[in-house]
Enzyme design. Structure first.
Site, short mmCIF file in Angstrom:
data_model
loop_
_atom_site.label_atom_id
_atom_site.label_comp_id
_atom_site.label_asym_id
_atom_site.label_seq_id
_atom_site.Cartn_x
_atom_site.Cartn_y
_atom_site.Cartn_z
N ASN A 13 32.48 68.39 48.09
CA ASN A 13 32.85 67.56 49.25
C ASN A 13 31.62 66.94 49.91
O ASN A 13 31.61 65.76 50.27
CB ASN A 13 33.59 68.41 50.28
CG ASN A 13 35.09 68.40 50.04
OD1 ASN A 13 35.60 67.53 49.34
ND2 ASN A 13 35.79 69.36 50.59
N GLU A 21 40.40 75.16 48.97
CA GLU A 21 40.23 75.22 47.51
C GLU A 21 40.77 76.52 46.93
O GLU A 21 40.41 76.92 45.85
CB GLU A 21 38.74 75.04 47.15
CG GLU A 21 37.84 76.16 47.58
CD GLU A 21 37.34 76.03 49.01
OE1 GLU A 21 36.25 76.55 49.29
OE2 GLU A 21 38.03 75.42 49.86
#
Length: 309
Positions: free
Chosen positions: A207, A242
């Site tokens: 990210n 995640e």
């Protein structure tokens, strides 16, 4: 007459039922804070949920943090009342005389927050903030309240959804429901049941390096690879961020480990095409079996511990 304690307990119960804290960003909520910024021409807007000790932003526009302490949060003042809280100039508000968010980052000078009301409880706010004082008339207040009502509708719809929009896996809520159903069945028929927790390794780095849009592509690809390696009766759900959960009915732990190894290898072999180029990721898995006297939550916790163990 409800005491403050009763009201707080009810509020936290409604929030827990939503099962939304620490979940990833979602477009529907990002749109609302984006709209707030455009409509009111402010640099900051957040959709804030307040639990026992912190304020957590489901969506935030113009703010760096995803959460802060509850004590000094201006939204914490807003949830204590039933009508929108508007503070045209925070430096003239005695309650904020030594507030760290006023006198330090992000230097809030103007605040307007409309309550998110669900099942008779106020669970948070949709708010607009500026670094300079400003007026906010009745029309603006009414518009902010309407947007807060849209946020509540979205929260309710999200809660009904059985599928995670990004990955196509079961939603956290659906996964939990299925887990409890399979646990009850396994206990009744004395049949084995295993579960696993899957975590994408170093996902924060993905990210930070490539941005959230690429992160989303990676998560969807990981879910697809994992699904492809699982058997028809297995269930995969997104627990948040995640992290994924896997249910393996009629499976003992030794056999489950074989299935999980297949999942791990499938994810590691996946090459993900993104606008930033081809990316590969790996994942960590922990497995646990249902043991007598334990419930679904215990099994999931043991799988989580096994992953870190």
């Amino acid at each position: 007459m409800h005491t403050t304690h009763d009201r707080e307990t009810q509020r936290l119960d409604v929030l827990a039922e939503l099962d939304i804290l620490d979940t990833p960003r979602e477009l529907a909520f990002d749109r609302l804070t984006g709209l707030c910024r455009k409509i009111f021409r402010v640099p900051m807007s957040t959709l804030t949920l307040i639990d026992g000790h912190r304020q957590w932003f489901k969506a935030s526009d113009g703010m760096e943090d995803r959460e802060t302490a509850r004590g000094p949060a201006l939204c914490n003042l807003a949830i204590a009342q039933d009508h929108p809280l508007v503070i045209p100039d925070t430096l003239r508000e005695p309650r904020l005389a030594d507030n760290i968010f006023v006198h330090g980052k992000p230097h809030i000078r103007f605040y307007a927050g409309a309550q998110l009301k669900m099942s008779g409880a106020v669970i948070g706010t949709l708010c607009a903030m500026d670094t300079r004082p400003r007026d906010f008339d009745a029309d603006a207040i009414s518009m902010l309240s309407d947007l807060a009502a849209v946020a509540v509708d979205e929260l309710m719809l999200r809660n009904l959804s059985m599928q995670d929009a990004l990955t196509g896996c079961s939603s956290r809520r659906a996964f939990r429901g299925e887990g409890e159903r399979l646990t009850a069945l396994a206990a009744r028929h004395l049949s084995p049941l295993a579960c696993a927790v899957l975590d994408v390794d170093h996902f924060k780095r993905v990210n930070d390096t490539y941005g959230h849009a690429v992160g989303d592509v990676v998560l969807a690809a990981v879910a697809e690879a994992a699904r492809g390696a699982l058997r028809g009766s297995d269930v995969i759900g997104r627990l948040g961020g995640e992290e994924f959960g896997i249910l393996l009915p009629h499976t003992r732990l030794d056999n489950a480990m074989g299935v999980l190894e297949k999942v791990r290898a499938a994810v590691a072999a996946t090459r993900i095409e993104t606008p930033a180029g081809t990316i590969g990721v790996t994942c960590s898995l922990g497995g646990a079996a249902l043991s007598p006297g334990n419930g679904f939550d215990d099994m999931l916790r043991n799988a989580d511990l096994a992953m870190y163990g």
